[in-house]
Structures are given as C-alpha cells and as structure tokens.
Design an enzyme around this catalytic site. Structure first.
Site, PDB file in Angstrom:
ATOM      1  N   ARG A 132      -3.190 -28.020 -30.590  1.00  0.00           N
ATOM      2  CA  ARG A 132      -3.331 -29.234 -30.933  1.00  0.00           C
ATOM      3  C   ARG A 132      -2.623 -30.260 -30.347  1.00  0.00           C
ATOM      4  NH1 ARG A 132      -3.503 -26.823 -36.204  1.00  0.00           N
ATOM      5  NH2 ARG A 132      -5.482 -26.487 -36.685  1.00  0.00           N
ATOM      6  N   LYS A 154      -7.961 -40.741 -21.099  1.00  0.00           N
ATOM      7  CA  LYS A 154      -9.450 -40.113 -21.405  1.00  0.00           C
ATOM      8  C   LYS A 154      -9.281 -38.922 -20.632  1.00  0.00           C
ATOM      9  CE  LYS A 154     -12.842 -44.020 -21.683  1.00  0.00           C
ATOM     10  NZ  LYS A 154     -13.858 -44.563 -21.311  1.00  0.00           N
ATOM     11  N   GLU A 196     -13.429 -48.626  -6.895  1.00  0.00           N
ATOM     12  CA  GLU A 196     -12.799 -48.680  -8.374  1.00  0.00           C
ATOM     13  C   GLU A 196     -12.025 -49.837  -8.211  1.00  0.00           C
ATOM     14  OE1 GLU A 196     -13.783 -47.766 -11.540  1.00  0.00           O
ATOM     15  OE2 GLU A 196     -14.754 -45.565 -10.970  1.00  0.00           O
ATOM     16  N   LYS A 238      -5.495 -52.163 -15.809  1.00  0.00           N
ATOM     17  CA  LYS A 238      -6.198 -51.310 -16.504  1.00  0.00           C
ATOM     18  C   LYS A 238      -4.973 -50.987 -17.808  1.00  0.00           C
ATOM     19  CE  LYS A 238      -8.186 -46.902 -17.323  1.00  0.00           C
ATOM     20  NZ  LYS A 238      -9.029 -45.748 -16.778  1.00  0.00           N
ATOM     21  N   GLU A 248     -11.583 -47.640 -27.026  1.00  0.00           N
ATOM     22  CA  GLU A 248     -12.950 -48.178 -26.309  1.00  0.00           C
ATOM     23  C   GLU A 248     -13.961 -48.443 -27.814  1.00  0.00           C
ATOM     24  OE1 GLU A 248     -14.758 -46.326 -22.813  1.00  0.00           O
ATOM     25  OE2 GLU A 248     -16.583 -47.405 -23.100  1.00  0.00           O
ATOM     26  N   ARG A 253     -12.450 -52.503 -23.601  1.00  0.00           N
ATOM     27  CA  ARG A 253     -12.374 -51.359 -22.610  1.00  0.00           C
ATOM     28  C   ARG A 253     -13.739 -50.913 -21.839  1.00  0.00           C
ATOM     29  NH1 ARG A 253      -8.494 -45.892 -22.795  1.00  0.00           N
ATOM     30  NH2 ARG A 253      -9.317 -44.793 -20.734  1.00  0.00           N
ATOM     31  N   ASN A 257     -16.424 -50.174 -17.227  1.00  0.00           N
ATOM     32  CA  ASN A 257     -17.642 -49.500 -17.134  1.00  0.00           C
ATOM     33  C   ASN A 257     -18.566 -50.176 -16.222  1.00  0.00           C
ATOM     34  OD1 ASN A 257     -16.870 -47.250 -18.498  1.00  0.00           O
ATOM     35  ND2 ASN A 257     -17.516 -47.894 -20.174  1.00  0.00           N
ATOM     36  N   HIS A 260     -21.189 -48.540 -14.006  1.00  0.00           N
ATOM     37  CA  HIS A 260     -21.216 -47.225 -14.203  1.00  0.00           C
ATOM     38  C   HIS A 260     -22.510 -46.638 -14.934  1.00  0.00           C
ATOM     39  CE1 HIS A 260     -16.862 -47.282 -13.101  1.00  0.00           C
ATOM     40  NE2 HIS A 260     -16.764 -46.060 -13.182  1.00  0.00           N
ATOM     41  N   HIS A 264     -23.793 -43.445 -13.031  1.00  0.00           N
ATOM     42  CA  HIS A 264     -23.984 -42.113 -13.577  1.00  0.00           C
ATOM     43  C   HIS A 264     -25.466 -41.495 -13.315  1.00  0.00           C
ATOM     44  CE1 HIS A 264     -20.544 -43.083 -16.593  1.00  0.00           C
ATOM     45  NE2 HIS A 264     -20.077 -42.277 -15.325  1.00  0.00           N
ATOM     46  N   HIS A 277     -18.273 -40.265  -6.669  1.00  0.00           N
ATOM     47  CA  HIS A 277     -17.904 -41.124  -7.689  1.00  0.00           C
ATOM     48  C   HIS A 277     -18.077 -42.563  -7.396  1.00  0.00           C
ATOM     49  CE1 HIS A 277     -17.718 -42.430 -11.826  1.00  0.00           C
ATOM     50  NE2 HIS A 277     -16.654 -43.016 -11.672  1.00  0.00           N
TER      51      HIS A 277
END
Ligand code: GLY
Length: 374
Positions: A132, A154, A196, A238, A248, A253, A257, A260, A264, A277
C-alpha cells in the site's frame, strides 16, 4: 535518525512542489550531481534497502548512482528494464513485486526510478501499490520526463487497449535532475521532449514561449545554461499547477493535456513505437491550434508561431494523411479524459492561455485534422 547533508552548486535550482505534508523538492543541477543522490535520499528516507529500477539506456550512469546510495548506507539492488513502452505493463509490475518480495522489502524500502517516462511511471506505480505504498525517488534522464512525467505523482501502466488506463497518484519524496545526462540523450528523444517544453509556453507562459523562439540554436546545441533555465521554468510551472490541483479535480491540471486528446489518438493509430510521445503531442497541439483558429479563438499568427517553433525542433505538425478521421475521433471519444463519450479539448485562447471546451463538434475536429502545414 541519521542526518545527512547534500550539497548543491551555486548554479543549481531548487523548485518545491507544495502539497502540505507530501511536499517535495525538485533539485536541478547542471552536471555530474548523481554522486550526491545518496545523501539527498538519506535526508528524506531511513530505509536500509534501495531498490533501483533503471532504464537500459542509462547504464553508463548507473554505477555512480549505486555508489552514491551505498555511501549513504543503503543496500542497493538494481533491475534494468528492457527498452520500450511494453515495459509499462501489469506483467512487468508483477515481476517487480516478486523481486520486492525476494528482497524482503518493507514499508520504508526506497524505490528509485532512474530513466525516462516509462521507468518513472512503472516504478511509481509499483511503489504506490506494494504494501500500500513505498517511498520513491525520481531521477528522470530524458528531457520529457524531467519537464513532465517525473513531477506531479501520476503513476501507471498500460493495458493492451490503451495507455495509462491503470494507475494512481503517488507523490515521490523528491525529484533529482542532473542535466548532464541529457548530453547523451539521442537527438530524436531530445526533440520529442521539446514538444512538452513548448506546450508550457503555449498554455501558460507567453514570455517563456518568446524565450524559446529566441534561443532555438542554443537549445538545440544543448547549452547547459539554457537547458537549466528551460527545465527549471517547466518544473516551476508544473509544480505550481500540481500544488493547486493535485488530482486533476478543478480543471486546472487538465490544461497540461493541451494537444494530448489528438496525440493519444495519433499514437494509438501510428503504433507506440512509430511515434514518440512528444512527436504525437506536437502534431496534436497543432491540430488543437487549428481547431481553436477555426473557432476564432486565436489568430493565424499564433497558429503559425507554434508551427514554426515545432518545425524548428524537427517535430511533426501534421498527422498522417491516410489515418481516417472517424477512427481517430472514435479513439478520442474513449480517451480517459472524455466524459460520457463527449469530446473535450484544451484549446488556446491566446498565446500563453488555454481553456477547456466540451462543446467541440465532430465537424470541427475533422476540419482541424484535414488542414495541413501550419
Ligand atoms: N502529464 C500531465 C500531468 O501530469 O497532469
């Protein structure tokens, strides 16, 4: 408790991600600071064992890292990952859990991610879930992971039907960036990271965008001073966003994206090994800018400036002509950022400013995909 010290050079930068008791520093140094990582880790963690998950591409820098952790009193165990996005899988996570069991890891065991985004996301996910939650340290070694994935907690792995579909938020105890490792980063990966970087200028910092435009050749030559300014500014921006909207939830946040949703879909259709990417993000930002321009949100000049800077870094500004728009749109609808199949886009409303739009039509997306060049 042992108290350790680690030193920073006078040119080094410290950025803090402010998250109450989970706050952590991002240390950015110009060169050769890996030998200080151990003392930094020790100042924040009292485990006996450090378990390093390293990207196969950075093995040249692995020995100084191991040595530094040993000096700080850790027993050090390393696993080297094979290259590629395929490593970010539940199967690979299971192998790391087994390894942690073999090592008799406990809740204090320090996990160290030493590599790019794949290494960081996978290691962070294993650290978040084993017993955990174990403490972990991020040592990003690609430009893209320095300015994006290593900051903000993330973590995750891919499923066969999509990227990052399983994951959770788990903040590291620190991020250690040694810009020297960028000297050996392959050119295409460096350029991919610049997508980015340019994104930060577009979404929230027009003066930074201008600074990038004025310093193209210096950045391409990987001038140390410029890279330090660039990486530090991106981390600062950031960190600021993450401090205000860690999970988010407020929409802030989500501005990260930008480009993105398109990206994607491009990655899914092109295949994850065909496009990096950052390359997909570049073409995705350009599609988003055309969409915004079609709505009258931004002028032609902004679309052209973005296109020029992306092209100057050798990044694509168009997706492949042969990719059917309806396939791309279907993928965008199933993006985890979509809500009930409704297309949602972060679109520029000026240079350095974006907003979320949930009313974009299929026709607008199709038109943005059909436009080429700028
Ligand atoms: N890469 C986007 C985020 O960290 O939120």
């Amino acid at each position: 408790m042992t108290v350790s010290t680690y030193s920073m050079g006078h040119d080094d930068v410290l950025v803090e991600v402010k998250l109450g008791t989970r706050s952590y520093p991002i240390m950015i140094s110009n060169g050769g600071s890996v030998p200080s990582v151990g003392a930094f880790a020790r100042s924040r963690n009292q485990s006996r064992l450090a378990f390093v998950v390293a990207d196969g591409g950075v093995t040249a820098h692995l020995e100084p890292l191991r040595e530094s952790l040993l000096q700080a009193g850790y027993r050090v165990e390393c696993v080297i990952l094979a290259p590629g996005e395929g490593q970010k899988s539940l199967a690979q996570a299971a192998l790391l859990y087994e390894k942690l069991l073999d090592l008799k890891a406990d809740r204090k065991t320090l996990m160290v991610a030493f590599g790019g985004g794949v290494t960081g996301d996978l290691t962070g996910y294993v650290a978040a879930t084993y017993l955990r939650g174990l403490p972990f340290l991020m040592i990003p070694t690609t430009l893209l992971s320095m300015v994006d994935s290593s900051v903000g907690g993330k973590t995750g792995v891919n499923l066969s039907r999509g990227k990052n579909l399983v994951g959770c938020f788990h903040q590291p105890l620190g991020v250690w960036i040694d810009l020297k490792v960028l000297e050996t980063l392959p050119d295409r990966e460096f350029r991919s990271g610049m997508a980015e970087v340019i994104k930060y200028g577009m979404i929230m910092d027009a003066p930074f965008f201008g600074m990038l435009e004025r310093n193209l050749s210096g950045i391409l030559a990987r001038d140390h001073g410029l890279l330090r300014r660039v990486v530090a500014r991106c981390c600062e921006l950031k960190a600021n966003v993450v401090s205000q909207d860690e999970r988010e939830e407020t929409g802030l946040r989500a501005i990260l994206n930008y480009g993105h949703t398109f990206a994607h879909a491009f990655e899914a259709v092109a295949g994850y090994s065909a496009w990096f990417h950052g390359e997909a993000v570049a073409a995705g930002m350009q599609a988003a800018a055309r969409l915004a321009n079609g709505r009258g949100l931004i002028t032609n000049d902004i679309v052209e400036r973005q296109s020029r800077i992306l092209s100057a870094f050798g990044l694509p500004v168009d997706c492949d002509n042969n990719w059917p728009a309806d396939t791309l749109i279907d993928i965008m609808r199933s993006d985890k950022k979509a809500e009930a199949g409704q297309l949602r886009f972060i679109l520029p409303v000026g240079l350095g400013e974006v907003r979320l739009f949930a009313d974009v039509t299929v026709d607008e997306v199709t038109a943005a995909l059909a436009k080429r060049g700028v």
